[in-house]
Scaffold this motif. Structure first.
Motif, PDB file in Angstrom:
ATOM      1  N   LEU A   1      -4.543   5.368  -8.351  1.00 26.11           N
ATOM      2  CA  LEU A   1      -5.350   6.313  -9.126  1.00 26.11           C
ATOM      3  C   LEU A   1      -6.266   5.577 -10.093  1.00 26.11           C
ATOM      4  N   GLY A   2      -5.833   4.378 -10.515  1.00 25.51           N
ATOM      5  CA  GLY A   2      -6.611   3.597 -11.468  1.00 25.51           C
ATOM      6  C   GLY A   2      -7.951   3.155 -10.912  1.00 25.51           C
ATOM      7  N   SER A   3      -8.024   2.937  -9.610  1.00 30.02           N
ATOM      8  CA  SER A   3      -9.319   2.592  -8.997  1.00 30.02           C
ATOM      9  C   SER A   3      -9.465   3.405  -7.714  1.00 30.02           C
TER      10      SER A   3
ATOM     11  N   PHE B   1      -9.763   4.363  -1.956  1.00 29.05           N
ATOM     12  CA  PHE B   1     -10.241   5.179  -0.834  1.00 29.05           C
ATOM     13  C   PHE B   1     -10.875   4.308   0.248  1.00 29.05           C
ATOM     14  N   LEU B   2     -11.733   3.380  -0.190  1.00 32.31           N
ATOM     15  CA  LEU B   2     -12.402   2.520   0.803  1.00 32.31           C
ATOM     16  C   LEU B   2     -11.384   1.658   1.549  1.00 32.31           C
ATOM     17  N   THR B   3     -10.348   1.231   0.824  1.00 30.88           N
ATOM     18  CA  THR B   3      -9.313   0.439   1.496  1.00 30.88           C
ATOM     19  C   THR B   3      -8.587   1.290   2.528  1.00 30.88           C
ATOM     20  N   MET B   4      -8.363   2.545   2.133  1.00 33.16           N
ATOM     21  CA  MET B   4      -7.649   3.454   3.026  1.00 33.16           C
ATOM     22  C   MET B   4      -8.482   3.834   4.237  1.00 33.16           C
ATOM     23  N   LEU B   5      -9.803   3.793   4.064  1.00 30.79           N
ATOM     24  CA  LEU B   5     -10.689   4.339   5.092  1.00 30.79           C
ATOM     25  C   LEU B   5     -10.380   3.770   6.473  1.00 30.79           C
TER      26      LEU B   5
ATOM     27  N   LEU C   1      -0.721   6.479   2.685  1.00 27.95           N
ATOM     28  CA  LEU C   1      -1.586   7.567   2.235  1.00 27.95           C
ATOM     29  C   LEU C   1      -2.759   7.703   3.200  1.00 27.95           C
ATOM     30  N   GLY C   2      -3.354   6.543   3.552  1.00 31.12           N
ATOM     31  CA  GLY C   2      -4.422   6.553   4.552  1.00 31.12           C
ATOM     32  C   GLY C   2      -3.926   7.140   5.857  1.00 31.12           C
TER      33      GLY C   2
END
Lengths: 390, 247
Positions: A15-17, A22-26, A325-326
């Motif tokens: 949540l901190g970044s 999100f981009l890592t998860m993409l 999560l991704g």
């Protein structure tokens, strides 16, 4: 306790970044989404294929007798056999099929002429668009009646035909008593490209007096193997030689279809799986950067008493959380995509439970696997050096 | 029986016992003797300042006392236990249970609030959530920051952050408080307040070791140890230290 704490820290860090997370998860989202979508669509296509072939008769067995000179079975015996095993068999019909030239007024063409019993229509769940089917009386009296397919109506009779018209089959005059409902778009060589006559007439056309082939229909496709055994036992008793008759089923065809689609699924799944691997590398990369960025934090934690394993857990769980999560988002997207792409291409497709479990499991395993290296690096940092880091 | 006897001995033993400590770093081909034979005994309840210029080896001896590092040779006995040969994880336990660190740069975690920061050593010690909160709030109350526990470090002044760091050092009730240039980032007024507070803590019975390069800071301790070139060149009470400086 330690693991719950590690999950809390991971959540804080994600949540901190948000953007970076999100981009890592993409990568994981796309990877898991595509695995689920491809496998779901493939399963849909497989089901479609199997259904189509089932319609063509996965519950049929064809019996053909090769040598009819010495011993033979007659029609009544076969009807009796089917009746004796009425739990297995829906019914039986002789089928004597051959290609003949047929002529209507001045046009002619070559088509397959099937000599059948009166039950053929119901056994094969066919319907007529007009008229009646071959009757028992036609068979008994060797009446020259025929039922024609829609392709024949189109091509031979110029699109319309009235019951009672006559056509010539191999020179003999036959009266059209019925027209079969269009089944396969009136294509050549399809089930619409066919003429039905009584089996008694068909044997005469073929120039022999015996019926050499029968179609047995079972009540359920699952009974096909049992039926095959029953027929085999019966025919072996009659002929005493298994080379004089053959029994063929469509089960073998289905097996082939199944193995082909399994291979295709594995290939497609494998290709999509590569993207999971790439996603894992992406996560590892970000985690490595994160370890460098958080050197100071690691130093503080270690100075205050965090063991190697504490730091290890923190980073592994963080990587696994991002990955899972991704994976979860990917499952949702895959779910939606499978349904909507299936709709567009006209295949009834839904994600398979297996593919969801597989994709999620792989994403978790990749998170842990690829998180291990950065985590191990973090855990081995010397607290003094780490504290000095700005 | 033997075990009990040993325990009794331990409780009478000095808190810290450094015996002929050497620490040698290799810089390429050159050997740097950061600590070159240090002998030092610190008893429970003392307030000792270790003073020296940068490069004197005071940071190295602090790292060893703080169980952040082990000596190349020599013995370090802490609370009767030889810790000079311990492995990583055992050192982590020592740091966690026995030592409370106060750093020059406060070293609070930026992404955690004050309470979570103070709870950190307790977390690694395996305290329950309720115990953690209770002990952390107690420590925060002691430094007068009990109403700031929700604040993040960037919402606190430098002085408040350093007091927060002191609270974190106190939270686990360690045997030794190890302060590394604790006033380095504070102005003189706040620095004085912090040293007053350390004096108070010492009056209450806490053992404090203060590392500094600043003589005026060192003079706030009861005993001063001067390090020069990796060796102890002076060890005496603060009055003797003052005289020695004047002379």
């Amino acid at each position: 306790m330690r693991i719950i704490q590690a999950f809390k820290l991971a959540w804080q860090s994600i949540l901190g970044s948000k953007m970076r997370s999100f981009l890592t998860m993409l990568g994981m989202i796309i990877g898991v989404g595509s695995v689920i979508t491809l496998l779901g669509l493939m399963q849909g296509a497989t089901n479609y294929l199997i259904d189509t072939f089932s319609e063509m008769g996965t519950n049929t067995l064809s019996v053909s007798v090769t040598n009819t000179d010495t011993r033979n079975v007659d029609v009544d015996e076969m009807y009796q056999l089917a009746e004796d095993n009425s739990k297995i068999f829906e019914g039986v019909t002789p089928s004597v099929s051959s290609k003949y030239t047929v002529k209507y007024e001045s046009t002619s063409l070559s088509t397959s002429v099937k000599g059948v019993g009166e039950d053929y229509l119901t056994l094969n769940s066919l319907t007529l668009s007009s008229g009646r089917f071959i009757s028992y009386a036609d068979i008994k009296n060797r009446y020259n009646a025929c039922v024609i397919g829609s392709y024949i109506v189109q091509e031979l009779c110029g699109g319309s035909v009235s019951l009672g018209d006559t056509i010539r089959i191999n020179g003999d005059i036959y009266k059209i008593v019925g027209v079969q409902q269009e089944q396969a778009g009136s294509e050549a060589n399809s089930t619409d490209d066919c003429i039905y006559i009584s089996y008694s007439n068909a044997t005469r056309l073929a120039g022999s007096s015996d019926i050499s082939s029968y179609t047995f229909i079972t009540k359920d496709p699952e009974y096909v193997t049992v039926a095959e055994t029953i027929l085999d036992n019966y025919l072996y008793n009659v002929f005493k030689n298994e080379e004089l008759y053959t029994i063929s089923t469509s089960a073998e065809l289905l097996d082939t279809i199944n193995s082909i689609t399994t291979i295709l699924s594995s290939v497609l799944g494998g290709i999509a799986g590569i993207s999971l691997l790439v996603a894992g590398v992406g996560i590892m990369n970000i985690m490595l950067v994160s370890v460098v960025e958080r050197t100071k934090e690691i130093g503080i934690r270690k100075a205050l008493g965090a063991k190697r394993s504490d730091i290890m857990w923190q980073f592994v769980i963080e990587a696994a959380s991002i990955s899972m999560l991704g994976g979860l988002i990917g499952i949702i997207i895959g779910y939606v995509a499978t349904g909507s792409i299936g709709n567009i291409v006209g295949v009834e497709a839904a994600p398979t439970t297996n593919s969801i479990i597989l994709a999620f499991g792989v994403s978790a395993a990749i998170g842990i696997g690829f998180g291990y290296m950065p985590a191990s690096k973090a855990s081995k940092l010397n607290p003094i050096d780490a504290l000095r880091n700005e | 029986m033997r075990l009990r006897k040993q325990k009794e001995e331990n409780s009478n033993a000095p808190l810290i016992q450094l015996v002929d400590i050497h620490k040698i770093y290799k810089m390429g081909n050159e050997e740097v003797r950061a600590n070159d034979g240090i002998d030092l005994v610190i008893d429970k309840g003392e307030f000792v300042a270790i003073v020296g210029k940068s490069g004197s080896g005071k940071s190295t001896i602090m790292n060893i006392i703080g169980a952040l590092d082990v000596p190349t040779s020599g013995k370090y006995i802490l609370k009767g236990k030889d810790v000079s040969k311990l492995r990583d994880n055992e050192l982590a336990i020592i740091r966690n249970k026995t030592i409370g660190f106060i750093f020059q740069q406060y070293n609070l975690l930026k992404k955690s609030n004050l309470l979570a920061n103070v709870e950190l050593p307790l977390l690694y010690a395996g305290f329950s959530r309720r115990e953690r909160k209770r002990a952390a709030m107690e420590a925060l109350t002691k430094v007068g920051l009990e109403d700031k526990w929700r604040n993040f470090p960037n919402q606190l002044s430098g002085g408040q952050q350093q007091r927060g760091a002191v609270a974190r050092a106190l939270a686990g009730k360690p045997s030794l408080i190890l302060a590394d240039e604790p006033t380095g980032a504070l102005d003189s007024k706040l620095g004085k307040e912090l040293l007053d507070f350390l004096n108070e803590l010492n009056e209450e019975g806490n053992t404090i070791v203060l590392i500094t390069h600043d003589r005026s800071v060192a003079e706030r301790a009861k005993r001063v140890v001067t390090i020069y070139d990796g060796k102890i060149v002076f060890d005496g009470n603060v009055d003797e230290y003052r005289k020695q400086v004047l002379a």
